[in-house]
Motif scaffolding. Structure first.
Motif, PDB file in Angstrom:
ATOM      1  N   UNK A  88       0.791  12.605  -7.237  1.00 13.11           N
ATOM      2  CA  UNK A  88       1.770  14.183  -7.517  1.00 13.11           C
ATOM      3  C   UNK A  88       0.344  14.759  -6.487  1.00 13.11           C
ATOM      4  N   UNK A  89      -0.193  14.691  -5.333  1.00 11.05           N
ATOM      5  CA  UNK A  89      -1.019  15.671  -4.134  1.00 11.05           C
ATOM      6  C   UNK A  89      -0.755  14.807  -3.011  1.00 11.05           C
ATOM      7  N   UNK A  90      -0.190  15.908  -2.319  1.00 13.48           N
ATOM      8  CA  UNK A  90      -0.151  15.142  -0.270  1.00 13.48           C
ATOM      9  C   UNK A  90      -1.477  14.614   0.075  1.00 13.48           C
ATOM     10  N   UNK A  91      -0.938  12.967   0.522  1.00 12.53           N
ATOM     11  CA  UNK A  91      -2.166  11.787   0.979  1.00 12.53           C
ATOM     12  C   UNK A  91      -1.784  11.284   2.161  1.00 12.53           C
ATOM     13  N   UNK A  92      -2.226  11.680   3.359  1.00  9.31           N
ATOM     14  CA  UNK A  92      -2.138  10.651   4.309  1.00  9.31           C
ATOM     15  C   UNK A  92      -2.305   9.029   3.621  1.00  9.31           C
ATOM     16  N   UNK A  93      -0.858   8.560   4.016  1.00  8.61           N
ATOM     17  CA  UNK A  93      -0.292   7.369   3.718  1.00  8.61           C
ATOM     18  C   UNK A  93      -1.149   6.054   3.825  1.00  8.61           C
ATOM     19  N   UNK A  94      -2.281   6.208   5.041  1.00  9.51           N
ATOM     20  CA  UNK A  94      -3.195   5.555   5.272  1.00  9.51           C
ATOM     21  C   UNK A  94      -3.947   5.382   4.296  1.00  9.51           C
ATOM     22  N   UNK A  95      -3.970   6.798   3.591  1.00 10.51           N
ATOM     23  CA  UNK A  95      -6.078   7.117   2.548  1.00 10.51           C
ATOM     24  C   UNK A  95      -4.515   6.710   1.315  1.00 10.51           C
ATOM     25  N   UNK A  96      -3.958   6.421   0.527  1.00 13.61           N
ATOM     26  CA  UNK A  96      -3.203   6.227  -0.382  1.00 13.61           C
ATOM     27  C   UNK A  96      -3.693   4.921  -0.556  1.00 13.61           C
ATOM     28  N   UNK A  97      -3.694   4.715  -2.529  1.00  9.94           N
ATOM     29  CA  UNK A  97      -4.628   3.500  -2.808  1.00  9.94           C
ATOM     30  C   UNK A  97      -3.426   2.929  -3.254  1.00  9.94           C
ATOM     31  N   UNK A  98      -2.266   2.645  -3.044  1.00  6.16           N
ATOM     32  CA  UNK A  98      -0.985   2.177  -3.221  1.00  6.16           C
ATOM     33  C   UNK A  98      -0.462   1.484  -2.544  1.00  6.16           C
ATOM     34  N   UNK A  99       0.916   1.114  -3.099  1.00 11.56           N
ATOM     35  CA  UNK A  99       1.825   0.462  -2.608  1.00 11.56           C
ATOM     36  C   UNK A  99       3.212   0.912  -2.640  1.00 11.56           C
ATOM     37  N   UNK A 100       3.007   1.892  -0.790  1.00 14.74           N
ATOM     38  CA  UNK A 100       4.222   2.723  -1.068  1.00 14.74           C
ATOM     39  C   UNK A 100       4.847   2.454   0.507  1.00 14.74           C
ATOM     40  N   UNK A 101       6.567   2.643  -0.100  1.00 17.48           N
ATOM     41  CA  UNK A 101       7.099   2.899   1.993  1.00 17.48           C
ATOM     42  C   UNK A 101       7.525   4.063   1.721  1.00 17.48           C
ATOM     43  N   UNK A 102       7.557   4.534   2.686  1.00 15.97           N
ATOM     44  CA  UNK A 102       8.583   5.793   3.318  1.00 15.97           C
ATOM     45  C   UNK A 102      10.020   5.753   4.632  1.00 15.97           C
ATOM     46  N   UNK A 103      11.038   6.056   3.922  1.00 17.57           N
ATOM     47  CA  UNK A 103      12.912   6.211   4.690  1.00 17.57           C
ATOM     48  C   UNK A 103      12.737   7.389   4.913  1.00 17.57           C
ATOM     49  N   UNK A 104      12.485   7.605   6.021  1.00 15.72           N
ATOM     50  CA  UNK A 104      12.905   9.529   6.756  1.00 15.72           C
ATOM     51  C   UNK A 104      14.086   9.494   6.988  1.00 15.72           C
ATOM     52  N   UNK A 105      14.475  10.679   7.370  1.00 17.58           N
ATOM     53  CA  UNK A 105      16.084  11.476   7.727  1.00 17.58           C
ATOM     54  C   UNK A 105      17.281  10.147   8.743  1.00 17.58           C
ATOM     55  N   UNK A 106      15.954   9.916   9.910  1.00 14.64           N
ATOM     56  CA  UNK A 106      16.454   8.584  11.105  1.00 14.64           C
ATOM     57  C   UNK A 106      16.941   7.316   9.956  1.00 14.64           C
ATOM     58  N   UNK A 107      16.568   6.959   9.301  1.00 12.07           N
ATOM     59  CA  UNK A 107      16.819   5.684   8.626  1.00 12.07           C
ATOM     60  C   UNK A 107      18.124   6.056   7.474  1.00 12.07           C
ATOM     61  N   UNK A 108      18.155   6.894   7.601  1.00  3.93           N
ATOM     62  CA  UNK A 108      19.162   7.665   6.336  1.00  3.93           C
ATOM     63  C   UNK A 108      19.927   8.251   6.667  1.00  3.93           C
ATOM     64  N   UNK A 109      20.310   8.724   8.125  1.00  4.20           N
ATOM     65  CA  UNK A 109      21.516   8.891   8.898  1.00  4.20           C
ATOM     66  C   UNK A 109      22.326   7.491   9.381  1.00  4.20           C
ATOM     67  N   UNK A 110      21.561   6.425   9.658  1.00  2.00           N
ATOM     68  CA  UNK A 110      22.356   6.029  10.115  1.00  2.00           C
ATOM     69  C   UNK A 110      22.739   4.990   9.221  1.00  2.00           C
ATOM     70  N   UNK A 111      22.430   4.661   7.883  1.00  4.90           N
ATOM     71  CA  UNK A 111      23.254   4.151   7.313  1.00  4.90           C
ATOM     72  C   UNK A 111      24.221   4.961   6.535  1.00  4.90           C
TER      73      UNK A 111
END
Length: 612
Positions: free
Chosen positions: A41-64
């Protein structure tokens, strides 16, 4: 294994996951590390997150844009999907084999849920309004409370950036599909804004294998808006809203000759005040409300869920240490013809604490939360995680956690089927161990997990309720365990990513073990994109093993392999051409018994995105 394409995927997996990074490291371009907020619930760089996370950005969403949110999500490692028919059909999303109600869903920080059988109505979420999606796999009740047994999916709508940005899209395709959306956003001085709307329609195809042969199309419309004001340096006020309406035709079971319609309305509104009181101390006070309306006609059925949340979060950063303290209140309200008005509302109060420490390739994260629900009692949840860089490019991380899902208002207080004595479903001793490798342009990971869920709520034999057909009860346990292998390569305009999931999702009831319905023990997804000057071409290949459609494991859904293609071409600085072909080989397969899936479909559109 009878499916030859699955055999090919199995043979390719060692290459994708274990191939050395040296050959790819030579041409790697600098990459910006994404920042995620869902894990803590706080901003953390993805590389430092101790969790299994995937990010989908706008460029991927547009093409779908030709598809739906759930179709996009099943490209994500560890995620599977089931749907009854076309895009407007009832949809379930499974993270690591957990039921759809075991995923907490938020839109701009607002909790979205239904209080009938639980979980969000995925078919009601408009894809064109989404700017970004963060998918967190694994229990997160220590941060989010109820629902987050399997994971969390957080959806973000657009936010204004400096200047004025217009974005207009129009496209069409097979089966009378027409989609349009438009938005305007910007930022001037201390004020930023974003406003968008959408309209979609399709005549559809016949979604049942037997019975009424009529086409089952849909119509939808909606919009979203956000307004933010930086009142002073460090003080921000923000309001946001989203609304979506879907009118989908469907064939009920048993199938009739009537023109049946399912109506979905989804609304979410939020207000937020963020304050940076000191360089080390930031607080956020937010209020949110989500409404979910579902109705059918000509057969009359109506249910309305309202979820209200109030959250006060404080983040304190002291050197390498981060401390989070959160107070939260949630109110669930259900209006349903089978629920007595005297007991259709309940509240849940919570306090949560978190501590994180990161330095020199070593990280720790500890979270704890206490929830008190006035309808079923209290729940204590916690998680502890650690990550360490064991060698250059190699990282090991592990988490141990638990979670819970409160019974819905309907499950407890339905006049006919409810059981007021229901206990919360519990995730116990969830363990996750992951190995990550990064070498130049090449990244890969292997994640092993185990999640045991007890006190499963099922509809079973007659009991304390008035119905002679059955009641809701806590009966049986489930064990979700598996391995997820991922690999990705990004360089010189080429992006290759793949994942393979090996899942064992089984329930134990009265000494009998069975596989959970509609979850494949093996599922793979491979994606490739290539920039060719002003053109980007892409392909996705998804392979699924066979599944069972029912709890008794007597009805088999066959395995399948599908290929999707997409293209984006820059016509000018402001104009883009988009094209997509789903199910390129016109594969006939089922995600739910007696329901067919979309045949090969072609969608072509244009986008106009000038910036002033």
């Amino acid at each position: 294994m009878k499916n030859p394409m699955w055999r090919n995927a199995r043979l390719c997996s060692p290459v994708l996951v274990l191939a050395g990074g040296a050959a790819f490291a030579q041409t790697e371009a600098p990459r910006l590390e994404p920042v995620v907020v869902t894990a803590t619930r706080s901003a953390v760089p993805l590389r430092e997150v101790i969790a299994d996370v995937t990010v989908i950005d706008r460029s991927v969403i547009e093409r779908h844009q030709g598809g739906a949110v759930a179709d996009l999500l099943r490209r994500v490692p560890g995620v599977q999907m089931a749907r009854s028919g076309g895009p407007a059909g009832a949809t379930s999303v499974y993270i690591r084999g957990g039921d759809t109600r075991f995923t907490a869903v938020l839109i701009d920080g607002v909790r979205v849920d239904t209080q009938t059988t639980g979980g969000v109505n995925w078919e009601a979420i408009p894809l064109s309004q989404i700017e970004r999606i963060e998918v967190l796999r694994g229990p997160a009740s220590a941060v989010y409370g109820s629902d987050a047994i399997g994971g969390v999916i957080q959806i973000f709508t657009r936010r204004g950036e400096p200047g004025t940005q217009f974005d207009v899209g129009l496209g069409g395709g097979d089966y009378g599909t027409v989609k349009s959306d438009a938005s305007v956003s910007g930022k001037y001085g201390r004020v930023d804004f974003a406003l968008s709307g959408l309209s979609e329609q399709s005549t559809g195809f016949s979604t049942r294998t037997t019975g009424n042969p009529d086409r089952d199309g849909y119509r939808s419309n909606g919009g979203s808006g956000r307004l933010g004001v930086d009142v002073t340096d460090g003080q921000r006020l923000e309001v946001s809203a989203l609304r979506s309406h879907v009118d989908g035709q469907y064939d009920p079971a048993p199938v009739t000759a009537a023109d049946d319609h399912a109506l979905h309305d989804l609304e979410s509104v939020s207000a937020l005040w963020a304050a940076q009181w000191l360089p080390e101390w930031r607080s956020t006070l937010s209020f949110g409300q989500a409404k979910d309306h579902y109705a059918t006609r000509p057969n009359v059925y109506t249910t309305d869920t309202r979820v209200r949340t109030s959250t006060w979060q404080n983040d304190v950063r002291l050197g390498k240490h981060t401390v989070n303290a959160t107070l939260e209140r949630r109110e669930d309200h259900l209006v349903n013809t089978d629920v007595a008005n005297a007991v259709n509302t309940r509240t849940q109060d919570a306090v949560a604490l978190g501590w994180g420490w990161r330095q020199d390739g070593l990280a720790f994260q500890v979270n704890g939360r206490h929830d008190r629900n006035d309808a079923f009692g209290s729940a204590n949840t916690g998680s502890i995680g650690a990550g360490v860089d064991v060698a250059e490019g190699w990282r090991v991380q592990s988490t141990l956690s638990n979670g819970f899902r409160a019974p819905t208002v309907y499950q407890q207080f339905s006049a006919e089927f409810g059981n007021s004595g229901l206990k919360a479903e519990r995730s116990r001793s969830n363990l996750e161990l992951a190995l990550h490798h990064r070498a130049g342009a090449f990244e890969s990971s292997a994640t092993v997990y185990r999640n045991r869920i007890t006190d499963l709520i099922v509809f079973g034999e007659p009991g304390p309720c008035s119905s002679e057909f059955g009641c809701y009860s806590n009966a049986g346990d489930a064990t979700l365990k598996g391995v997820t292998l991922t690999s990705a390569y990004t360089a010189d305009g080429l992006r290759i990513a793949g994942s393979i999931d090996f899942l064992s999702a089984k329930s134990m009831n009265e000494g009998v073990e069975r596989r959970l319905a509609r979850r494949a023990p093996r599922f793979a997804s491979f994606n490739i994109d290539k920039d060719l000057g002003d053109t980007t071409v892409g392909a996705q290949w998804q392979v699924s093993d066979k599944r069972y459609d029912n709890v008794a494991n007597t009805t088999v859904l066959g395995g399948y392999s599908i290929v999707n293609l997409d293209l984006q071409h820059k016509l000018s600085s402001d104009w883009r051409l988009l094209a997509r072909v789903d199910n390129f080989f016109d594969k006939k397969y089922q995600l739910a018994n007696t329901y067919v899936t979309s045949p090969m479909t072609v969608f072509v559109g244009v986008r106009w995105s000038p910036k002033i």
